[in-house]
Every structure is written in C-alpha cells, then in structure tokens.
Write a protein that holds these residues in place. Structure first.
Motif, mmCIF file in Angstrom:
data_model
loop_
_atom_site.group_PDB
_atom_site.id
_atom_site.type_symbol
_atom_site.label_atom_id
_atom_site.label_comp_id
_atom_site.label_asym_id
_atom_site.label_seq_id
_atom_site.Cartn_x
_atom_site.Cartn_y
_atom_site.Cartn_z
ATOM 1 N N ARG A 86 -19.281 -9.051 57.504
ATOM 2 C CA ARG A 86 -18.164 -8.986 56.581
ATOM 3 C C ARG A 86 -18.485 -9.548 55.209
ATOM 4 O O ARG A 86 -17.664 -9.621 54.340
ATOM 5 N N GLN A 104 -23.356 -4.262 55.882
ATOM 6 C CA GLN A 104 -22.520 -3.490 54.969
ATOM 7 C C GLN A 104 -23.204 -2.187 54.540
ATOM 8 O O GLN A 104 -22.566 -1.163 54.384
ATOM 9 N N ARG A 120 -18.946 -3.828 46.879
ATOM 10 C CA ARG A 120 -19.423 -3.168 48.097
ATOM 11 C C ARG A 120 -20.467 -2.138 47.706
ATOM 12 O O ARG A 120 -20.483 -1.679 46.552
ATOM 13 N N MET A 163 -2.237 -2.983 65.943
ATOM 14 C CA MET A 163 -3.493 -3.221 65.221
ATOM 15 C C MET A 163 -4.424 -4.081 66.079
ATOM 16 O O MET A 163 -4.027 -5.070 66.662
ATOM 17 N N MET A 201 -8.493 -6.189 61.954
ATOM 18 C CA MET A 201 -8.065 -7.277 61.079
ATOM 19 C C MET A 201 -9.231 -7.984 60.401
ATOM 20 O O MET A 201 -9.092 -8.558 59.335
ATOM 21 N N ALA A 202 -10.373 -7.937 61.061
ATOM 22 C CA ALA A 202 -11.515 -8.633 60.491
ATOM 23 C C ALA A 202 -12.015 -7.956 59.215
ATOM 24 O O ALA A 202 -12.649 -8.580 58.381
ATOM 25 N N TYR A 203 -11.730 -6.672 59.052
ATOM 26 C CA TYR A 203 -12.310 -5.930 57.925
ATOM 27 C C TYR A 203 -11.305 -5.538 56.859
ATOM 28 O O TYR A 203 -11.678 -5.136 55.781
ATOM 29 N N ASP A 204 -10.004 -5.615 57.178
ATOM 30 C CA ASP A 204 -9.066 -4.994 56.258
ATOM 31 C C ASP A 204 -8.437 -5.985 55.288
ATOM 32 O O ASP A 204 -7.536 -5.647 54.563
ATOM 33 N N ARG A 205 -8.917 -7.207 55.257
ATOM 34 C CA ARG A 205 -8.340 -8.150 54.308
ATOM 35 C C ARG A 205 -9.237 -8.434 53.115
ATOM 36 O O ARG A 205 -8.936 -9.228 52.274
ATOM 37 N N THR A 265 -13.773 -5.431 49.319
ATOM 38 C CA THR A 265 -15.098 -4.925 49.009
ATOM 39 C C THR A 265 -15.978 -4.674 50.228
ATOM 40 O O THR A 265 -17.166 -4.453 50.078
ATOM 41 N N VAL A 266 -15.449 -4.733 51.437
ATOM 42 C CA VAL A 266 -16.317 -4.471 52.585
ATOM 43 C C VAL A 266 -15.909 -3.199 53.323
ATOM 44 O O VAL A 266 -14.747 -2.833 53.383
ATOM 45 N N PHE A 267 -16.930 -2.543 53.868
ATOM 46 C CA PHE A 267 -16.713 -1.409 54.750
ATOM 47 C C PHE A 267 -16.422 -1.916 56.160
ATOM 48 O O PHE A 267 -16.932 -2.955 56.578
ATOM 49 N N SER A 268 -15.629 -1.169 56.916
ATOM 50 C CA SER A 268 -15.510 -1.439 58.346
ATOM 51 C C SER A 268 -16.716 -0.793 59.030
ATOM 52 O O SER A 268 -17.383 0.049 58.433
ATOM 53 N N ARG A 288 -15.000 2.818 56.886
ATOM 54 C CA ARG A 288 -13.719 2.987 56.195
ATOM 55 C C ARG A 288 -13.443 1.817 55.258
ATOM 56 O O ARG A 288 -13.966 0.729 55.425
ATOM 57 N N LEU A 289 -12.608 2.080 54.238
ATOM 58 C CA LEU A 289 -12.142 1.035 53.326
ATOM 59 C C LEU A 289 -10.649 0.857 53.586
ATOM 60 O O LEU A 289 -9.809 1.613 53.096
ATOM 61 N N GLN A 294 -8.345 -1.244 52.668
ATOM 62 C CA GLN A 294 -7.423 -1.509 51.572
ATOM 63 C C GLN A 294 -6.988 -0.225 50.869
ATOM 64 O O GLN A 294 -5.856 -0.079 50.459
ATOM 65 N N TYR A 314 -4.427 1.400 53.027
ATOM 66 C CA TYR A 314 -3.127 0.727 52.957
ATOM 67 C C TYR A 314 -2.422 1.049 51.630
ATOM 68 O O TYR A 314 -1.207 1.157 51.582
#
Lengths: 234, 234, 234, 234, 234, 234, 234
Positions: free
Chosen positions: A10, A23, A130, D1, D6-10, D13-16, D20-21, D23, D26
C-alpha cells in the motif's frame, strides 16, 4: 492475499522483503484489463494493429481510436487507463516537438521512448504519486530503420520484432512466437497480426473493424481507412 | 518474518534496533533476481562479461544488451530493476559529459562512480523515495590504469580485481576466488570469466551468446561482435 | 523489545517518555558493526590506526582504506555504514576547501569537526531523514597543536588524548585507559595503538596489515607504506 | 465491503491488487447522485437537455441552471458535486480565453475538453488531493462540425452522437441506444431527448421545465426561453 | 503508561485532552539526565558554576567544558543533549554578531535569550521536527546590571537571582531557596553555589574540579583557572 | 457511527464508497450550531435579519453583530465558527477592493460570492487543511437588481428569494416556504422575516433585539438602529 | 474518553462528526491551567489586573509580569503556555510597528487584535501545526474610546465591558456579572477587579502583589508601582 503482502503493497516507495514493488505489479493489472494491440515489423516497415471495442453505437468511432500518431514517422498504441494513456501520449508529442524546436530535427525514436519511460520510472520511485496504469507500443522509422518498442508501468522498455499488450497479450505472443518470420511483406505481416489478434480476442465484435496503421521506408505513417482495413478481414 | 521486523522495514528512513536498513536489504533482493555479470582485470586492461537472457525470439537482441558504454573509456553492466538501471546509466553519462563541458576533460573514473553512488546513498537516507533496486559494475581506463568498481543499492563502492553481480554472484565469486591470477592475458581473462559465468548460470540458453566488452591500455572500449564472442564459446 | 518502546522508536523526530531518541541509538548499533579504529596523541603529533578487513583477495587493497585525508594536515577514520561515511568525508573536504577559497586559509580543525557534527545533528532533529550511521575520528595539527576528535551519530563531539570507534571500541578503550601515558614518542604511541587494536580484534587476518597514518609538528599527514607498517607488526 | 478493499480505498495514489483506483470509483458515485442530463447531435448541430430539480420555490430559477456557456460556440452541462463543477467550468472558460488572448482564436473544442480532462486526471494520480466528483458533457461547433464529448472523474473523455450523465444515465442511454437515428432534425432530436429524460427521471416535477440549449451550423449557442421549452413538453 | 497517553505523545503538534504537550515533557526528561549547573547573582555581578563529569582520563578537559562564552559580557551553561546544546549556543553567537554588524552594538541580553527561546518554541509547534532536548542558563551584564535567565525545551524563559538545571536541579534549588541572600560578595556566592552543587551531585569525582565563570560590573566574563577554582574547594 | 464510516471520515481528501465527503458534512454540523439568520427579497430591495445571542451583559453589543458590510452595496451574515467567518468576510472585502483598485469598479455580486465559494471549495479538495465551518448569506444590489445568495462549507452557492442558515434554518425555511409572496414591501418582508425567526428560535432573549439591515434600489446598505428595530418587535 | 472521540482528536485539521475541533478544545485546557487575569472598563478608561504567582523567591519579579505593553496606548495580559504567549505578544508588537512605519500611525486596536486572531485561526485550519495554547486580553484607547477585547485559541475575538481568562475565569466572570456597573471610577473598577480576582484565586500568596495597569482618556498606559498596588490591597 496474505497479511505479509498487505503490509508492503500500500505504500509505493517501499520494497517488499523479496525485492518486489507491489504497486507496479498492480498497475500492470490495470493494463491486463485493457484492449489488445500489437506491433509487427515487416521487410521494409512496421505496422500497429488494435482491436476496437465498440461499446455502444452512440460513441463516435474516432473517439475509440487506440492508435495515435506522435509525429508523421512515429505512432503509438496504448492499453490500460485511458486518461493516463492520453497524458503520456501528449507528453511524448510535446517532448518530440521541443526537440524539433531546439535542435531543428525530430528525436531519435529510442530517445523519445526513453523520455516517456523515464517519466514512468519516476512515478515508481517517488512518494505521493501512483505509477501510470498503462503500457505503450511505439512504432516508427528512423535512420536505423523500422523500430518497435514497448514500455510498461515500471518504465521498462524493450525493442521487438513483434510485441503485444493488453488483455490478450499472452495469446497473441504465443501465436506470433510460433508463426512470425522475418522479411514478411507488409501484407503478410498485417494478415498475421490480425490472425494473432483474432486468436486472443474473445469478443468477436471488437475484431469487426480493427485499427491498422503502418509505415514503410521512405514514407510517413499511414492510418488505414475502413476500406483498406476491410480488405484484410476475410 | 517476525512481527518485530515488520515494524521497521516499511519505512525507509528508520534504523531497526540492531542498526539495519531493511529497505536497502530488500532492494538487494531485487538485484539478486537480475542477470549475472562480472568484471575482470587482465595485464593491460579490463573486461566485462554478462549472460544474455533471450526470453523470446521476438525481442531484438540489441534490446537485451546489458553492457553500456558511458564514454569511450568507461563501460558499465547492471543487474536488478531494468528501468532503475537505465536512469542511473543516463545519470552517469550526463555527469561525465557535464564534467567534460565544464573542465575540458572527462571525469576520473573513481569520481564518476562516486557521483553515481552518492545519488544512490541519498535514496537510502531521505523519506518519500525508495532505494534504487540495482547494482552496477563500472570498468574502464584512466591515468591510474585499468579500473574496476561495483556499486550497490546502499551506495557502497569497492574496487576489485574481479567482481560479480546478479543471481549468480556467489558462485561466480567462489569460482574466481579460487582460479583468478594476476597478469592474465586478455584472452585468458575472458575465458576464465566465461567459465565462471557458466559455473553459475543454470539456464544454458542464456550463455549461448554472452556479451563481452573490454578495453586495453592505449585503446578505447570495444564491444565484441558475435563472431568475436563465438571464438570463446568452445 | 517491549511494546512501549516500539511505539517511539520508529519515528525519528519524537522523544520517548524517558527522553531518549531511539533512532540515534539504533544508528550507533550500525557503528558497532563497523571495523575498529583508534586515534592516539604523542608528544609532538597524533596517529590514526585501523584494522583492515580483507574480505576477499579479489578486492583492491586501496579500496579498503579506512583512513582518509581531508587535507594535508587533517585525516579521518570512520566506522559504520560505508556510503554514509563517504558522503560525510566529502562534506568535510568541501567545507574545508570552501573556507580556503573564501578566507584564504584552511579551517581550524575544531570548526571543521563542528561543521560535520552540525550536519549530523540536523539529521536527528528533522523528519523525513534518518541519522547518519557512522562515527568519525578526526586527527590533525592546527595552531593549538595536535588535535584528536570523535563525532558520533547524535552529532556529539569530544576531544581526546586517545579514542576508539567500531566493533572493538570498548576493549581498545579499556586497554588504553590502563596503558596510555602522555609524552609518548611517535613510535611508542603506534606500538601501543597496535597492541590495543590486537586486544580487541578477534579476526587475526584483519590485523595482518593495519592502516597507519600520523602527523608531526611541522610536517604534513603521512600515510604509512606497507614497509613502514610491517616494522610495527612484531 | 470486504476488509481487503478497505485497505486500498482510503489512499488515492495506490492501486488495488486487481488494478483499480477506488477513489475514482467512489467519485463516480457522487456523479450518480447528480441530476440527469444528456447531449444529442442532429443533422446540423447539437443540443443539451437537463432536468431541473426545483427543490424549493424560494430558490431563484437562474440559480438552478445546469447548462453553462463556455463561450458562444461551446456549452457544458454537469452532474455531481456542484462546487467542483463550478470550479471546472471556470477552469474551461479561463483556458479558452487564454488561448484566445495568446493565439487570437478560440480553442478547438477537443483541445478544450482535453485541457479540462488533464486537470481531472492529475487529481487521480497525485497525493494530497481527491478526484473531482463531477462528470461533464461538452457540446459545440468547431471547424469539424458539431462536437459532443463527456469527461468523467478519471479524466477519461469520449466523443458521442448522444450521451447522458447523472442519476438516470443508464435509462437514458438505453432509451437512446434503441431510438436514436442519425440526421434527425433539431426538433426531432430535442423531442427524443426529452422523451429519454422522462423515461429516466422518477420525480416528475423536475421535468416540468427542463433546460434546453442548442447550436446549429453558422449560429451561436442558444439557451431556450421558457416559452421555447414549453413547446416541447406535450 | 496508559493507552490514552500513548495516543497523544507520539505526534508533536497535538495537545492531549488535558492540554499538555507530551513531546516537550519528554524533552525535559533528556535535560534531567544532564549534568547539574547553576547561576547565581551577587552584589555586583553574576557567576555560573557547573559540575564537570570526567568520564575518562583519555578525554581532553577542554572538551568537557560546559560553560560557553557567547561574547565577552554573556556566558551560558547547558544541560541535556550535547549536540542540541552546541547548535543552540552557535545560534546565540551568530544572532549576537549579526546584531552587532547590523546595529553597531551587541544585543540586550534579554533579547538574545528571547531569540534563542523563540527558536526553541517553534520546534514545539511545527510538525516534522522534535523539540530541542536542552535547558540553558544565560548570565551576563547589560545596561540594567547583572542578568540571569534560563530557557527550557518549551521555549519558556525566566529571570532569576539564582537558578539550576540538570539532574540535580531540584536539590540545588532547595538548597539555594533556603540559603540564598541578596548582596552576597562574589566570593560568598561562589562558595554557596559550590556547596549547593555538592549537595546535589552524587558522583564526588565530578565535583573535583567544577567549572566556574563570573562577571563583575565594569569587567568582562572571566573563566576561572584551575588554580582559581581550587581555592574554593575546601 | 459504524466502523465503515470511521474509516473514511478522518481524512478530508477521500471519498467514502458511496461518494460522500464526510469532513464537509461534519463542517455543516458546526454551522447547525450557529445562530439563525435569514435573507429576504422585497419589491425593490433585500433585507438581512439575524437573531442576536446576548450571552452576557458584559459583552459589548457591537461585538455580537452578525451582519457585516462588505462594501456599501453588499452585506453578509454568517453562521458557524466565528473565527472562520471573520477570515472569510475579510477575504471577501479584500477581493472586492482589489477589483476596485484594478478595474475602477466594484465586483459584480455573483462574482464576489464565487470568489469566496471557490476559496471554500479548495479547502474540501486539498490535503492538510480542513473545510471552513461556516455558511454565509450575501445580500446586495447590482446592475441586475437585488441579489441574495448563500454559500456553504462545500463551496456550493445558490441564489434565493429568501434563505436561512444556522440552528433554526429548517423551521425558518418551512415558515417562508409557506408564507413568502413576491413583491412584498420592505416593511412586510422584515415583519415576515422576524416572524419566521421567532418561529425557529427557542431562546426568546436572543430575539429581543435582532439585527436588521436592508438595501433598496438607488440607496446604500442600511443597518437598522435600535429604535428602527424596535418598531418591528410588536 | 470514548473510542469514537480518540479517532478525531489527534489530527488537527479534521472535524468530529458533531462539528467540533478537538485540538482547539484541548488548547483551551492549557489556558485553563494558566494564571487568572481580567480587564475592566471604567468611565474614562480601562484597567488590566492579574494575579502574580510567586513560585520561588529566587525568581526576579519582573520575570513574572503578565501584563505587557504593546505600545503606549495598548496593553495585553495572557494566560496559558508562556512561550506561545511571548511569541504572540511579539507578533502584535511587530504588526503594530509595521503599521506605524507604513502608514505613519499606529493600528486601530480592533485591527491589531484581528491581526493576532487571524494568526491564531490559521493554526486551527492548517495541518502540521498545533493551535496556540493561549488566551489574550487586549486593552487600550483609540479614537472610539476605551477598548477591551479577548482572543482565544480558536482565534475568536469579542469586545467586553469586563472579561477574564485563566484558571479562575468562571468565578471572576460570575462575580462581575453580578457586581459590575457602568461608569465606575478608575478606583472603583480596580477595587472591584481585585475583589473578583480574590473570589477566584485559591492560592492567597498569588494575590499578595497583583499586577495592575490602566489607561485613561488623554493619557498613556500606566503600570502600577508596588506602592500604587498596595493602596488597593486592604
């Protein structure tokens, strides 16, 4: 996914204990969702071919074009996040024009690709950004002859005889690995490329009117018209 | 991996309680996945030899070249993240040319290596960036004679009689530690280097056409042609 | 390690509840893994002595030199992270030369040491960086006479009659604490230093050819040749 | 969810792990809460139509206008966060005027849309900001003829024959996908657009007085008066 | 330590719910580990006295000096992190000299102390730095007469008749609270100060040769020689 | 509050999975704690009315004034964090005066409101800041006639016939939604506004002496005296 | 403290779900630990009175002064973190003098207070800093007459007839709320203020010699001598 992995993937600027940059690997996943395209060299030139996903009849076809001219002797095709791709293609065009304004001649294609790839590498090393979620194939002619490169989210570049990106990359590559021969004619190369794409693309509709562009020694890049494309489809 | 370690290895700018910088150690893991290369001094010069991984017949061979000329009396070979390596090699070339423009002569090789290594050290001390995932061997001639250095992700440099980097580093080093003698002829040194590489590289195909380059007193760096290389392969 | 500690030792810019800076203490651990060196004053000068770890016969000996001249009347020996040490030694040399260019004379040794130590202190107070993982002994002559300082990762400096850094620091110090006398001759001081090092260094091989350098009133710093060193080894 | 998500969507600037991005996804949810609007091309021009949510009789109607003129040949309609939309529309107007001041002519519509979209893309790649919570339809005339684009929170742009944004986008698109024909007259296009909007908008009151604007070859953008609108409502 | 506390004491720029700044309190712990010193006013001047910890006979005594002259009418003694103290003393000297260069006269002592204290206060309010782990006593003469201040890690300053810092602060203060009288002679003040220090310092060796410095009306600051000090030790 | 929410509402620059910006919503809570105020248009002008909370007889009444003149044809009333409101009102005044200095005439009211709202929007999109905890009603006269806007913490602006902010907003709006007629006389509008406020404000004392200000075509903004106010209170 | 709260009160730039800024509230706790002071207007002037905590007879009394002159017609008294207070008082003095240098006259008192309060507000809205832990009473004379303001850690300002800050604020305010009358003579006002302070301050010793300062129409600010103070103590 294991807990150990989540601890490292992350934050872009850290290595995992086994020396990976998660990443960058995840950005490659974004590319794997993109449309399939390929580049193929022939005797005296190089061609780009891309599937064309027609999501809706309400979209203007020009808007779906994946092949982009950088200048009249270099073109590119991208796969991955569409907005990222646009930004990088514009970056390539501006770098190219700046060179022309400064030195009176266009950039060597390899240097042009490196300029773009260096930009992409930086987004894998600095915090607060990113990586670009995009792979690009660059094709063109320079004093060395026909050139064909790809560039991935890590900023790695390679030169190829033929190369593929996007969702169907593995199948296309397997096909060409088996079938490709050097010194193909332009015609043979394009037919082989279309066959390779067809072997990889599940959705038939997106191969109804693929995009094709090519350049031959002594000429400029030519984007095929619908009529020219249709000649190759049976 | 223990919980204690995880607490320290995700933030580059902190020491662990026993004084280690985990991010630098993990960057070294990226190097350990790279192709194997070596540098070896002989009586009146120094040579670089690298395995050449041919992943696909569709890749242009020039694109796989690991040995890069910095200028006509210094060359480098890298192992690790390919894009990081390109960026550092370009950094070396630019530093070298700036020196030439400013002072009318090229940099002393040791200073050139220090310039690159200082850049790498900074990426181990400042927040918001990751270390470079690359080791580099620099070889060349200057007023002192033949020089041979390596530089690792920590920014540490050493000068060697012979040195290896990449996946097979330990085996190559063990081989040379046993066999190396001073005052070898160029021919003997290259044969010994190839033997050392062969002892370390599991994938035979990548030793089918290794890269070789060397420089002798009074000459400039010479990259071997396929014909010249093939003379050493039996 | 207790949980309470872990809460404070991963962020460099905070104090622990008992007023400690853990990152600085951990940087000292990096120094404790370094090679052992010492400085010792004699009647009319000062000497530096360092063990020389010969990890491999393939490494060039000059590359292992731990004693570095800052200018012809000041030298330094370091222990800890090698790349950090190089960066700080270069910082000292540049500060020294800038002074010379600006004021026409070299810096007072104490001011030179302070300049380096201030740099090191800043890396213990600002966020986004880690402390330097290095201790340095500076020795030299100035208008006051022979000078001998050390500087640790906290940026703390002290002046000594004799001082040691690195893995064997405690044993060397204990030896000298017991044996050292003022007004030794250069010869006596060097013999005492070598004896002290030998008492501390487990790996005999690294005392086979220690490094020695000294300066006497009215002279410049002299790095001993192998022949000069060998005179002291029996 | 799921916890994995949750680890990636807050962190923007990071990809899951699957590329996916979150943010950006959302931000699209914010658009899905916005009022429904559409753009539709006809034989010799292009029209924009938007529902008009009258939340209270105390609000001035001019304040509810969703269709905004950029200049007299380009208009836009937005859906999503109202303040974000205003900022981007102003950004478009300023870019357009700067071009006019600098080059003496207004921007090509496609370039204008790209300028806005590039701004939006940057907010998906850099840390410390969130994406814009807005989608925009741009319509206008330039040397190519009638143009119709949309631009979403990712900064992706497409050109359309007809396109919809906001809460009712899917229903409007389904309607037009089925009914749309090329070479409609302006009248037919507007009637079809209103029918499409009505099929999608649950709250009848917001279709009592929809907003309409259109541009025809050789003319400037015309925002319909209440009287002109009312002609189309039965 | 309670969990509630840990939540607030690792980030310097936040208050705890009861309005405390834990990092500043922890920095004071670093001061409490420092050597004990005091300042004491007498009829026509002011003196500074400090214990001198002789950790090893190998350390040069000048290196242990805790009393530092800022200029010839102001001196300071510090307790806490040695490198932080050096940086702040240099800051005071430079501020003092800049004033002299700019205005032709030295700074008023109170202003000089405020300049240092403002620097220290900023390190308690801004993120990305830690507070200075140091307390300082400033003593001197200006147009008002003898002045005596202390300054702690919070940047708080007070003026005193006598004041103490370091490990023995509480005992020294208790002693002086009881014994101090105004209009002491210089001799009486120094004897009282030494007695106060002796009451607080457990390690007798560090009171064998304390440091003493004083200034009297019409004179400049005088650092006592060993002979002058020894007169006060029985 | 659910755990899912807490994950998104502590970092201002991220969207929640359903496209909300929690920090903006929380800032609106600060506004809901503020005093109630309203703006109301009449035939040839616009009035602002605010409750006046007299917390203590020791506070100077002028200090409680909620209605602020921006210039002689625009006034504003705020609700929420008092210091944030002051900063934004000053921002509006300075923007207004800069326009006058630059262009020789005051800003169009709509542009003035947009300038303030753009400032507020930026604090919802960039990291490292929080949104303004304030809503503002702007009222005034410009070439279009009487204008009445509100602006909330999101930076959203709307134009109204009448509008309310603060703790009693919902009740005031419900009252006016029912009673408001266009073409009221100034007298009727003010009486209706006071009645609306009374319906919403629980604490009678704060309606003992409400603040009133109005502007009529051809005049400047007039803040009512106690005598003028008292005429409306029975 | 509840878990919900802890999630919001450690990061200054975020609102809690109910629209509060916890860091500002905690800064007010620092003020509540400060010494008690008050300002009180009388017929033709205004006075400031503060308890004086004599922690030790070794502290110089001037060092305990809480009342500070900004210039000869404005004074301030502070409560809370001492170093923060000093920094803000200096900020006020410098702002005041800059105005004088720029415009030839001192600042209007209200503008001076706003300048300080704006500074304090910014530290509640931007990341990377903490709020000032201080409340300030400003008193003075300007063209409007006697003025009396307070300013708290949120940057909120109010104008008063009388006002109190610090640990005893609530008791002092309750006392004055009951007893205060307008048009007191200076003598009556000071006696009332001292009585109010005595009602609030538990530690009698700190009311032995309170600080008093006042200004009357046509005069400058006067700080009372011990003799003048003692007249009011029985």
């Amino acid at each position: 996914m294991q807990q150990g992995q989540m601890a490292y993937d992350r934050a872009i600027t850290v290595f995992s204990p086994d020396g990976r940059l998660f990443q960058v690997e995840y950005a490659r996943e974004a590319v794997k969702k993109g449309s399939t395209a390929l580049g193929i060299k022939f005797k005296d030139g190089v061609a780009l071919i891309s599937e064309k996903k027609v999501r809706s009849r309400l979209v203007e076809k020009t808007s779906l074009e994946k092949i982009q001219l950088i200048d009249d002797r270099v073109a590119a095709v991208t796969s991955g996040l569409v907005a990222d791709a646009r930004v990088l293609i514009d970056f390539a065009r501006i770098s190219d024009q700046q060179e022309k304004v400064t030195y009176g001649s266009l950039m060597n294609i390899e240097n042009l690709v490196k300029r773009v790839a260096d930009q992409m590498q930086q987004y894998t090393q600095y915090g607060g950004v990113r990586p670009y979620g995009v792979s690009i194939i660059f094709a063109g002619l320079d004093s060395i002859g026909p050139r064909l490169f790809d560039c991935d989210p890590a900023g790695t570049i390679n030169e190829y005889k033929c190369v593929s990106i996007g969702a169907g990359k593995d199948q296309v590559t397997a096909y060409l690995e088996k079938e490709y021969k050097e010194n193909l004619s332009e015609d043979e190369a394009i037919r082989m490329g279309i066959a390779a794409l067809k072997s990889a693309v599940a959705d038939e509709s997106s191969m109804k009117e693929p995009e094709i562009a090519s350049i031959k020694m002594g000429e400029t890049f030519h984007v095929f018209t619908s009529e020219e494309v249709s000649k190759y489809l049976n």
